[in-house]
Design a protein around this motif. Structure first.
Motif, mmCIF file in Angstrom:
data_model
loop_
_atom_site.group_PDB
_atom_site.id
_atom_site.type_symbol
_atom_site.label_atom_id
_atom_site.label_comp_id
_atom_site.label_asym_id
_atom_site.label_seq_id
_atom_site.Cartn_x
_atom_site.Cartn_y
_atom_site.Cartn_z
ATOM 1 N N ASP A 163 27.431 52.764 29.620
ATOM 2 C CA ASP A 163 28.163 52.828 28.349
ATOM 3 C C ASP A 163 29.603 52.314 28.499
ATOM 4 O O ASP A 163 30.566 52.939 28.040
ATOM 5 N N VAL A 164 29.734 51.178 29.173
ATOM 6 C CA VAL A 164 31.028 50.497 29.296
ATOM 7 C C VAL A 164 30.821 49.034 28.913
ATOM 8 O O VAL A 164 29.687 48.551 28.843
ATOM 9 N N SER A 165 31.911 48.311 28.692
ATOM 10 C CA SER A 165 31.800 46.903 28.299
ATOM 11 C C SER A 165 31.538 46.013 29.507
ATOM 12 O O SER A 165 31.891 46.356 30.647
ATOM 13 N N THR A 166 30.951 44.859 29.241
ATOM 14 C CA THR A 166 30.736 43.871 30.307
ATOM 15 C C THR A 166 32.070 43.450 30.902
ATOM 16 O O THR A 166 32.187 43.234 32.114
ATOM 17 N N PHE A 167 33.093 43.320 30.061
ATOM 18 C CA PHE A 167 34.424 42.929 30.532
ATOM 19 C C PHE A 167 34.954 43.929 31.555
ATOM 20 O O PHE A 167 35.511 43.551 32.583
ATOM 21 N N THR A 168 34.773 45.210 31.281
ATOM 22 C CA THR A 168 35.230 46.246 32.209
ATOM 23 C C THR A 168 34.546 46.120 33.560
ATOM 24 O O THR A 168 35.198 46.205 34.615
ATOM 25 N N VAL A 169 33.253 45.915 33.549
ATOM 26 C CA VAL A 169 32.498 45.781 34.794
ATOM 27 C C VAL A 169 32.948 44.534 35.548
ATOM 28 O O VAL A 169 33.109 44.557 36.778
ATOM 29 N N PHE A 170 33.169 43.438 34.817
ATOM 30 C CA PHE A 170 33.620 42.194 35.453
ATOM 31 C C PHE A 170 34.985 42.383 36.111
ATOM 32 O O PHE A 170 35.190 41.988 37.265
ATOM 33 N N VAL A 171 35.927 42.978 35.386
ATOM 34 C CA VAL A 171 37.273 43.187 35.925
ATOM 35 C C VAL A 171 37.224 44.064 37.178
ATOM 36 O O VAL A 171 37.910 43.782 38.180
ATOM 37 N N ASP A 172 36.428 45.109 37.152
ATOM 38 C CA ASP A 172 36.324 46.002 38.317
ATOM 39 C C ASP A 172 35.706 45.282 39.512
ATOM 40 O O ASP A 172 36.136 45.476 40.662
ATOM 41 N N ALA A 173 34.689 44.457 39.263
ATOM 42 C CA ALA A 173 34.045 43.713 40.355
ATOM 43 C C ALA A 173 35.020 42.721 40.994
ATOM 44 O O ALA A 173 35.116 42.631 42.231
ATOM 45 N N ILE A 174 35.765 41.994 40.156
ATOM 46 C CA ILE A 174 36.747 41.036 40.666
ATOM 47 C C ILE A 174 37.848 41.758 41.446
ATOM 48 O O ILE A 174 38.282 41.306 42.513
ATOM 49 N N HIS A 175 38.289 42.892 40.918
ATOM 50 C CA HIS A 175 39.327 43.676 41.606
ATOM 51 C C HIS A 175 38.859 44.079 43.005
ATOM 52 O O HIS A 175 39.624 43.986 43.984
ATOM 53 N N ASN A 176 37.620 44.544 43.114
ATOM 54 C CA ASN A 176 37.094 44.953 44.422
ATOM 55 C C ASN A 176 37.056 43.781 45.393
ATOM 56 O O ASN A 176 37.371 43.943 46.587
ATOM 57 N N MET A 177 36.672 42.610 44.897
ATOM 58 C CA MET A 177 36.572 41.446 45.774
ATOM 59 C C MET A 177 37.956 40.955 46.210
ATOM 60 O O MET A 177 38.131 40.499 47.337
ATOM 61 N N GLU A 178 38.927 41.042 45.318
ATOM 62 C CA GLU A 178 40.298 40.671 45.683
ATOM 63 C C GLU A 178 40.859 41.623 46.735
ATOM 64 O O GLU A 178 41.551 41.213 47.667
ATOM 65 N N LYS A 179 40.514 42.910 46.584
ATOM 66 C CA LYS A 179 41.027 43.934 47.501
ATOM 67 C C LYS A 179 40.364 43.854 48.866
ATOM 68 O O LYS A 179 41.036 43.984 49.910
ATOM 69 N N ASN A 180 39.060 43.625 48.900
ATOM 70 C CA ASN A 180 38.301 43.699 50.147
ATOM 71 C C ASN A 180 38.112 42.354 50.839
ATOM 72 O O ASN A 180 37.941 42.300 52.053
ATOM 73 N N GLY A 181 38.100 41.261 50.056
ATOM 74 C CA GLY A 181 37.898 39.938 50.630
ATOM 75 C C GLY A 181 39.209 39.263 50.992
ATOM 76 O O GLY A 181 40.293 39.804 50.773
ATOM 77 N N ASP A 182 39.120 38.088 51.555
ATOM 78 C CA ASP A 182 40.305 37.315 51.944
ATOM 79 C C ASP A 182 39.946 35.830 51.854
ATOM 80 O O ASP A 182 39.707 35.173 52.859
ATOM 81 N N PHE A 183 39.870 35.314 50.625
ATOM 82 C CA PHE A 183 39.481 33.917 50.426
ATOM 83 C C PHE A 183 40.638 32.997 50.791
ATOM 84 O O PHE A 183 41.754 33.139 50.282
ATOM 85 N N VAL A 184 40.363 32.052 51.683
ATOM 86 C CA VAL A 184 41.403 31.145 52.175
ATOM 87 C C VAL A 184 40.952 29.696 52.038
ATOM 88 O O VAL A 184 39.757 29.381 52.026
ATOM 89 N N LEU A 185 41.942 28.826 51.944
ATOM 90 C CA LEU A 185 41.726 27.383 51.883
ATOM 91 C C LEU A 185 42.042 26.791 53.246
ATOM 92 O O LEU A 185 43.064 27.117 53.845
#
Length: 303
Positions: A163-185
Motif C-alpha cells: 500500500d505504497v506508491s511505485t515512486f516511493t519504492v523506486f526512491v528507496d531502492a535507488i537510495h539503498n544502491m547509492e548507500k551500499n554500492g560504489d559505481f565508478v568510471l
C-alpha cells in the motif's frame, strides 16, 4: 559415469548428508532472457525459499577429475555458508513495507526477451529494458556479508500488500544502491577516475579510449549504473562531450565519447555479433546502442 547416473548418485548422497529436515528435488532453473538449465533445489522444512544448484557445473567438475566426495563436500560448505549469511523474511515481514524497504534494489533486464518472467513481477520500463524491483536476502545485520547481491524479485501481489506508491519504492531502492554500492568510471584497461555518484570530475581525455562503469563493491550488476543520472552526467564532464553506451552484458557497460571510434550502426553490428558468438545468452542485456546527450542530460536509444 554418465550424466544421469551421476545425478542420481549425487542427489541420493546429498540427501543422506543433509538429513530429513531438507527436501531435494530436480528443477529446471530459469535464467535471464528465457534461458534455463537443469539443476536441483535444496529447501529446509518450513522455509519459503530454497537454494538452487547447477547440475551441469558439478558434472563438469566430476569430468575434470573431482571425486564425488569433494563435490558433495563443496556443496555442503556452500549451503552452510548461505544459511548463515542469508536471512529469509517471514510472510508477515514480506507484507510489511517498513521491514522490507532497506532490502530493496533494482536490476536491469531486457523487456522483450523476458516477457514471461515479468508477468507477475514489479518493474518499471526503462528504454528497452525493465528495472526489476528485488529484495536483498543477505543477513544485513551480520558481521560478515556476501559480497555479491543475493535476492529475489518483488511480485506484483506483494507490492499491492505494501500500500505504497511505485515512486516511493523506486526512491528507496535507488537510495539503498547509492548507500551500499560504489559505481565508478574507469578506462577499460586501467582505472584513472573515481567518478562516484554525485561527484564532479574534471578529468580531460587527450586521446580516444573505451571506458566502462562498474560497481567497485561488486554487489550490483554493472548494468544498473544506467539508472543513475548523476553518474552519467559525471561521465559527460570527464569526456567533455556526449557519449555512446555499449551494453556488452549485464556485467559490463562500455562508454565511447562521440566522434571517436566506430559509428553507432557499426557499434550495433559489433554488439549483435558479440552477443551471438561470445556472450552467454543469460548475460545479454540488449542489442541496442544507447546515447547520452551531455547538453540535454538525456539517455536514449541511439540505434
Amino acid at each position: 559415469m554418465d550424466y544421469y547416473t551421476f545425478t542420481d548418485k549425487l542427489l541420493e548422497r546429498l540427501s543422506n548428508e543433509l538429513g530429513n529436515n531438507y527436501h531435494i528435488h530436480l528443477e529446471e532453473i530459469s535464467q535471464n532472457n528465457s534461458t534455463a538449465e537443469e539443476g536441483f533445489l535444496v529447501q529446509k522444512e518450513g522455509e519459503p525459499i530454497s537454494s538452487t544448484y547447477s547440475l551441469g557445473k558439478y558434472y563438469n567438475d566430476y569430468l575434470a577429475g573431482q571425486t564425488m566426495e569433494n563435490i558433495i563436500g563443496n556443496i555442503l560448505i556452500e549451503h552452510t555458508k548461505f544459511e548463515q549469511l542469508l536471512s529469509f523474511p517471514t510472510p508477515k515481514e514480506l507484507s510489511d513495507y517498513s521491514r522490507i524497504k532497506d532490502r530493496l534494489y533494482l536490476r536491469l533486464i531486457n523487456r522483450q526477451w523476458n516477457k514471461k518472467y515479468l508477468k507477475d513481477k514489479m518493474y518499471l520500463p526503462f528504454l528497452d529494458l525493465a528495472a526489476v524491483f528485488c529484495m536483498d536476502m543477505r543477513n544485513l545485520s551480520g558481521t560478515e556479508l556476501l559480497a555479491e547481491q543475493t535476492g529475489v524479485a518483488v511480485l506484483t501481489e506483494q507490492f499491492r500488500q505494501w500500500d505504497v506508491s511505485t515512486f516511493t519504492v523506486f526512491v528507496d531502492a535507488i537510495h539503498n544502491m547509492e548507500k551500499n554500492g560504489d559505481f565508478v568510471l574507469q578506462k577499460l584497461d586501467e582505472q584513472v577516475s573515481d567518478a562516484k555518484i554525485g561527484t564532479d570530475s574534471k578529468e580531460n581525455l587527450s586521446e580516444p579510449e573505451m571506458w566502462l562503469i562498474r560497481d567497485a563493491t561488486e554487489q550490483y550488476l554493472n548494468a544498473a549504473a544506467l539508472l543513475f543520472p548523476a553518474l552519467l552526467e559525471n561521465a559527460a564532464k570527464v569526456f567533455r562531450k556526449s557519449f555512446y553506451i555499449i551494453p556488452a552484458s549485464v556485467h559490463e557497460l562500455l562508454l565511447l565519447p562521440d566522434g571517436e571510434g566506430l559509428k553507432p550502426r557499426e557499434l550495433k553490428q559489433m554488439l549483435e555479433k558479440t552477443n551471438h558468438t561470445l556472450t552467454a545468452k543469460e548475460e545479454w542485456l540488449s542489442n541496442s546502442i544507447y546515447h547520452y546527450d551531455a547538453e540535454m542530460k538525456k539517455l536514449s536509444i541511439a540505434v
